[in-house]
Design a protein around this motif. Structure first.
Motif, mmCIF file in Angstrom:
data_model
loop_
_atom_site.group_PDB
_atom_site.id
_atom_site.type_symbol
_atom_site.label_atom_id
_atom_site.label_comp_id
_atom_site.label_asym_id
_atom_site.label_seq_id
_atom_site.Cartn_x
_atom_site.Cartn_y
_atom_site.Cartn_z
ATOM 1 N N ASN A 156 -8.437 -0.385 -4.552
ATOM 2 C CA ASN A 156 -8.527 -1.225 -5.759
ATOM 3 C C ASN A 156 -7.137 -1.595 -6.260
ATOM 4 O OD1 ASN A 156 -11.232 -0.935 -5.647
ATOM 5 N ND2 ASN A 156 -11.353 0.639 -7.245
ATOM 6 N N TYR A 157 -6.276 -0.575 -6.308
ATOM 7 C CA TYR A 157 -4.903 -0.821 -6.745
ATOM 8 C C TYR A 157 -4.247 -1.850 -5.846
ATOM 9 C CZ TYR A 157 -5.281 3.468 -9.457
ATOM 10 O OH TYR A 157 -5.654 4.428 -10.348
ATOM 11 N N ARG A 187 -3.224 3.341 -15.925
ATOM 12 C CA ARG A 187 -4.576 2.836 -16.109
ATOM 13 C C ARG A 187 -5.240 3.467 -17.326
ATOM 14 N NH1 ARG A 187 -6.444 -0.369 -11.696
ATOM 15 N NH2 ARG A 187 -8.381 -0.316 -12.843
ATOM 16 N N LEU A 228 -14.556 2.246 -13.978
ATOM 17 C CA LEU A 228 -13.499 1.740 -13.094
ATOM 18 C C LEU A 228 -13.290 2.646 -11.895
ATOM 19 C CD1 LEU A 228 -10.950 0.579 -15.761
ATOM 20 C CD2 LEU A 228 -12.277 -0.863 -14.228
ATOM 21 N N SER A 276 -5.571 -4.327 -4.161
ATOM 22 C CA SER A 276 -5.953 -5.715 -4.430
ATOM 23 C C SER A 276 -5.369 -6.174 -5.757
ATOM 24 C CB SER A 276 -7.473 -5.868 -4.388
ATOM 25 O OG SER A 276 -8.032 -5.183 -5.474
ATOM 26 N N ASP A 277 -5.286 -5.252 -6.731
ATOM 27 C CA ASP A 277 -4.652 -5.600 -8.012
ATOM 28 C C ASP A 277 -3.201 -6.004 -7.797
ATOM 29 O OD1 ASP A 277 -6.831 -5.216 -9.467
ATOM 30 O OD2 ASP A 277 -6.165 -3.380 -10.491
ATOM 31 N N TYR A 291 0.837 -1.202 0.000
ATOM 32 C CA TYR A 291 0.000 0.000 0.000
ATOM 33 C C TYR A 291 0.875 1.257 0.000
ATOM 34 C CZ TYR A 291 -3.832 3.140 0.950
ATOM 35 O OH TYR A 291 -4.733 4.151 0.851
ATOM 36 N N ARG A 349 -9.721 4.761 -4.466
ATOM 37 C CA ARG A 349 -9.186 3.925 -5.537
ATOM 38 C C ARG A 349 -7.962 3.144 -5.101
ATOM 39 N NH1 ARG A 349 -7.087 7.098 -9.250
ATOM 40 N NH2 ARG A 349 -7.557 8.981 -8.098
ATOM 41 N N SER A 350 -7.201 3.720 -4.157
ATOM 42 C CA SER A 350 -5.950 3.073 -3.778
ATOM 43 C C SER A 350 -6.202 1.647 -3.305
ATOM 44 C CB SER A 350 -5.255 3.890 -2.697
ATOM 45 O OG SER A 350 -6.058 3.942 -1.549
#
Lengths: 359, 445
Positions: free
Chosen positions: A97-98, A44, A85, A100-101, A28, A94-95
């Motif tokens: 989401n990043y 992205r 998205l 988990s990606d 993170y 959004r961070s």
């Protein structure tokens, strides 16, 4: 379930969870650092644009339209897609989401670099480089571990001898990292004596038969592994020999000697056994330092691992690969510590969940 | 504090500590010398090496001290200039034309050929460019024409790269062919050489100046790199930078770590727990990759890197060591006494607790410095070195980038490495001895 096994399993689970949380925090942080300049957003958007373009441009109906109209449609679709998205949402949301990606290693596509098979998938590029790093790292560290333990034991038996004093005097040599010694090893054995290769993992072109191939890899391993050993071995031997000396002054060791046990038995059962947890802790801390040093070592030796990939990615300013490599290193570090933790739990009967019994 | 003083007194009895201290003092002297002799701006200008800065310096020259080795007599660089000692003859011809003659004689007694030859011209004229023709005279009085040319205001004629001259010398490189013994082509013909320049200028006020540079194969104390820069500049200036970087980062991270450990123990409960958890997370954060991220995305400035290193070092594992000491100190009677006379929390932490860890802290601090110096070098090798400052790591990086080890320019790698390892050993020798004095784990009867 026998109590020992249940104890180790519980401890292992506990450590796995805490370490995973650590990786999450680390990754993170990486994302926050990387995105402060809006870099991940750029990746992205570029990905979306590429996907939208690929989808629209193959459509014969769209192809018939004038260029400005095509452009407008692409922009429209890109906007829609980024909304879908959530790219218009604040970064704090959004961070995650990043995160988990990144944790699932869906790291997107590289901008410049490709894997040897030609793929632009960051995950494939990283996975391809990982075995080389692991090979070098595991070989060097296993050697370091066993050599240091045996020499340490040997020296503790010969406290004050010439060899012992020599190792103590050589301990400051470890102030320089392995890559530094790597440069000198290349200078001596590759450039001057011309007996070993400058770098790389296998000679070019790679020999066909498996046996010759592995011999060639072995030959390329000699210098980088020696560099890691020189960089760490004296201080490791020095500190472990000191541990052993402290423990061999314990009363129960004197008692065992009085009982007339052989020195081999005393060493195994009365000195090595109680110091093993400490040794493993020291070793796992040292390993973290070596991981970091191995990035530069790979560059110095042209070793086709993750470290050199990171270097190439910096040179090409390939953000997805840089972020991906950092994530991989976070995983590798955590995994190393985890494996050593299991070993720790196995050898130390005092370990309980929560670490209450830790020395 | 008396323990500290006694420990320091003991240092004199350990030879490795004495050697370490001598090295560190030497490095500090070198750093002061660097900062006082070459001002900051000058060092950066020299290292950036713009137009004309290193015109008279050879490429990839070895350090000057190699000539001290027996049987070695490599050439130094010779510079002959009409602005500096070489005389010009002027003869007035009819119709306002002047003939300017320059003869540049020099002795060449070295065993090896020069690495390069170049002529620099400066011409003053309004409309009509001066014309020059050049001849090379060898000690055995052979005359080799170097061609003719018309000059612009400032011109460089690289004799070594002249293809026609090379043809005239039957394929030999000009710097070899012009100096070789005509019978034995690989041996230098020693003696007095002369470069003759005959110029015709066509205006009253018109004039020329010429400078011949016979580039040698050795220069200075450390040699040069492929951009002709004298490595000594970077090695000299790298010293204060390395020391300042190592010292500041070590001070920054050690002090913050110490304070945080003390605060955690003093306030206890959740403060302590949070600090402990952060330490555990921080221990397996990939530090170098994070530095790489910062270097790639934000700034390569050495001071930004320093800040990030300190930040990453705040919650280092030393917290655990300090904590165990503080936990014992906290229960000591004198702390209770301090509390009884009404000392505040901060006063107790700073006056009574922090000094107790000094014996652990001092050796760790000394040992931290070399690792930080090497970290800076590592960042530079990754190409994340400071954009302007000359550092040891950047010299190593340049050497790697241009394949110095493959091409055999060993001095380029060895010189910065010597500085790095001497610094590392100096601090490590002192640090390990301090550790043995202050933390005697082995009490030998």
């Amino acid at each position: 379930m026998p109590p020992a096994l249940s104890r180790v399993t519980k401890y292992t689970l506990y450590r796995a969870i805490t370490l995973f949380l650590t990786v999450v925090v680390g990754v993170y942080l990486t994302i926050v650092i990387a995105n402060m300049g809006g870099h991940i957003d750029k990746i992205r958007i570029a990905q979306i644009r590429e996907a939208v373009g690929a989808r629209l441009l193959v459509d014969p109906q769209v192809q018939a339209l004038p260029a400005s109209e095509i452009h407008k449609r692409i922009e429209q679709q890109v906007n829609l897609e980024s909304q879908r998205l959530g790219l218009d949402k604040p970064f704090m949301l959004r961070s995650f989401n990043y995160l988990s990606d990144a944790l699932s290693l869906s790291l997107g596509r590289a901008e410049v670099l490709t894997s040897d098979s030609g793929s632009r998938q960051v995950r494939l590029i990283l996975v391809e480089r990982l075995p080389a790093t692991l090979l070098l790292f595991a070989t060097a560290n296993l050697l370091l571990f066993f050599v240091a333990i045996f020499v340490g034991l040997f020296l503790s038996r010969r406290y004050g001898s010439f060899l012992d004093r020599a190792v103590v005097a050589l301990a400051p040599v470890s102030a320089a990292p392995s890559w530094f010694y790597g440069i000198f090893l290349i200078l001596i054995f590759a450039a001057l004596l011309k007996v070993l290769p400058f770098g790389g993992m296998v000679s070019a072109p790679p020999p066909g038969p498996a046996l010759l191939y592995s011999l060639s890899v072995l030959k390329h391993l000699i210098l980088p592994v020696s560099a890691i050993l020189i960089g760490a071995i004296f201080v490791t031997i020095y500190s472990w020999r000191t541990f052993f000396l402290i423990y061999s002054a314990e009363d129960y060791v004197e008692m065992a000697k009085a009982k007339g046990l052989s020195s081999g038995t005393i060493e195994r059962r009365y000195i090595l056994r109680p110091t093993l947890p400490t040794i493993i802790t020291t070793f796992s801390l040292g390993i973290i330092g070596i991981w970091t040093g191995s990035i530069i070592l790979e560059i110095v030796f042209n070793w086709p691992g993750v470290g050199r990939l990171l270097f190439q990615a910096i040179g090409a300013f390939d953000t997805p690969v840089i972020v991906g490599a950092v994530v991989i290193y976070a995983y590798l570090l955590a995994l190393t510590v985890f494996l050593l933790d299991i070993a720790y739990a196995l050898v130390d009967p005092r370990v309980k969940v929560g670490g209450e019994g830790k020395p | 504090m008396t323990a500290l003083r006694q420990g320091l007194k003991q240092l004199g009895r350990h030879p490795s500590a004495v050697v370490g201290i001598i090295i560190i003092v030497g490095l500090i002297c070198l750093a002061i010398y660097a900062v006082t002799t070459i001002p900051y701006g000058e060092a950066i200008r020299l290292w950036r090496g713009g137009e004309g800065v290193w015109d008279e310096s050879p490429r990839n020259a070895l350090p000057g001290w190699v000539n001290l080795l027996p049987g070695t007599n490599l050439p130094n660089t010779l510079v002959l200039s009409t602005k500096n000692g070489v005389s010009k003859s002027v003869e007035v011809l009819p119709a306002g034309v002047k003939a300017v003659g320059v003869a540049m004689p020099f002795d060449y007694w070295y065993d090896d050929f020069p690495s390069e030859l170049a002529l620099f011209f400066e011409a003053r004229f309004d409309r009509w460019k001066p014309k020059v023709s050049m001849f090379w005279l060898t000690p055995d009085r052979r005359q080799i024409p170097l061609g003719e040319r018309s000059l612009s205001a400032s011109e460089r004629y690289s004799i070594s790269l002249d293809p026609r001259l090379r043809e005239r010398l039957r394929g030999q490189l000009p710097e070899v062919g012009l100096f070789a013994d005509p019978t034995k082509k690989t041996i230098v013909l020693k003696g007095r050489y002369e470069l003759v320049i005959e110029a015709l200028v066509f205006e009253e006020a018109s004039d020329i100046d010429a400078k011949l540079v016979v580039y040698g194969k050795v220069k200075g104390l450390a040699g040069t790199d492929d951009r002709r820069r004298d490595l000594w500049i970077a090695l000299l200036w790298g010293t204060p930078i390395a020391l300042a970087f190592g010292l500041l980062a070590a001070v920054g991270s050690t002090i913050t770590t110490l304070i945080i450990a003390a605060i955690g123990v003093w306030y206890g409960r959740w403060v302590d727990a949070v600090i402990q958890r952060i330490t555990e997370v921080n221990a397996i954060l990939p530090g170098l990759p994070i530095l790489i991220l910062v270097g790639t995305f934000y700034s390569r400035s050495i001071w930004v890197m320093l800040g990030v290193i300190v930040l990453l070092g705040i919650f280092s594992l030393s917290i655990k060591v300090y904590r165990s000491i503080f936990l014992q100190v906290k229960e000591a009677p004198y702390i209770e006494a301090a509390r009884a006379y009404g000392a505040g929390n901060l006063r107790i932490v700073f006056r009574y607790m922090v000094p107790k860890v000094v014996p652990v802290l001092v050796p760790q601090f000394v040992l931290l410095i070399p690792s930080l110096v090497f970290l800076e070098a590592a960042l530079a090798i990754l190409g994340l070195g400071d954009p302007v400052l000359p550092t040891w790591g950047k010299v190593l990086n340049d050497a790697f980038q241009s394949g110095a080890l493959y091409k055999g320019y060993y001095h380029w790698v060895v010189m910065p490495s010597i500085f790095l390892i001497v610094t590392g050993l100096g601090f490590a020798m002192l640090g390990y001895t301090l550790d043995r004095i202050f933390n005697p784990r082995l009490r030998v009867e």
